[in-house]
Design an enzyme around this catalytic site. Structure first.
Site, short mmCIF file in Angstrom:
data_model
loop_
_atom_site.label_atom_id
_atom_site.label_comp_id
_atom_site.label_asym_id
_atom_site.label_seq_id
_atom_site.Cartn_x
_atom_site.Cartn_y
_atom_site.Cartn_z
CG HIS A 262 -1.62 -1.31 1.44
ND1 HIS A 262 -1.19 -2.22 2.38
CD2 HIS A 262 -2.68 -1.88 0.82
CE1 HIS A 262 -1.96 -3.30 2.33
NE2 HIS A 262 -2.87 -3.12 1.41
FE1 FES Z 1 0.20 -1.81 3.82
FE2 FES Z 1 2.85 -2.02 3.95
S1 FES Z 1 1.68 -0.32 3.36
S2 FES Z 1 1.38 -3.53 4.40
#
Ligand code: FES
Length: 149
Positions: A111
């Site tokens: 993410h």
């Molecule tokens: Fe979501 Fe690393 S940003 S697991």
């Protein structure tokens, strides 16, 4: 106070493990399995340490007040020795494995959270804290022991 939360499930506990770092070159990330996690060791260059100092305004927790690390690593380099960075290689958002971006930091592929070369998380991503740093100590100049302080 965070260090006292040693039973925190994010905080891995395991039998002490000695890691040889004598031949680890600058910029190379060593990953070693320990306590069911991947422990990272990165040797940082003097230039990378200068870059670290310029990140602070963009960081979520620059002083590591809300992050987990031994007391000896609660400094701007987040390490006992400035050149040697040790951390658990697990994103503090949902546990993916960030990837080293040479000379810059670590980027999480899941993410898009980003960390600097001291494992300090940048603002703007979902990760809520800096990378966890396990207990460790130096046995001598070329060997560190994870799981002991
Ligand atoms: Fe979501 Fe690393 S940003 S697991």
């Amino acid at each position: 106070y965070l260090w006292q939360q040693r039973r925190d499930k994010r905080y891995p506990q395991g039998a002490p493990l000695t890691i040889e770092i004598g031949s680890l070159p600058e910029g190379k990330l060593l990953a070693v399995d320990w306590a069911g996690k991947s422990v990272w060791v990165l040797r940082r260059s003097p230039q990378e340490l200068v870059t670290l100092a310029s990140n602070e305004a963009q960081l979520l927790d620059p002083q590591s007040e809300k992050s987990l690390q031994p007391p000896a690593c609660r400094n701007s380099n987040r390490s006992i020795r400035p050149d040697v960075f040790v951390a658990i290689g697990v994103c503090t958002h949902q546990g993916c494995i960030p990837v080293l971006q040479s000379g810059q930091g670590f980027a999480c592929p899941c993410h898009a959270s980003r960390y600097d070369l001291a494992g300090r998380v940048f603002k703007g991503g979902p990760a809520p804290a800096n990378l966890v740093i396990p207990a460790y100590r130096f046995a001598d100049e070329n060997r560190l022991v994870v799981g002991e302080s």
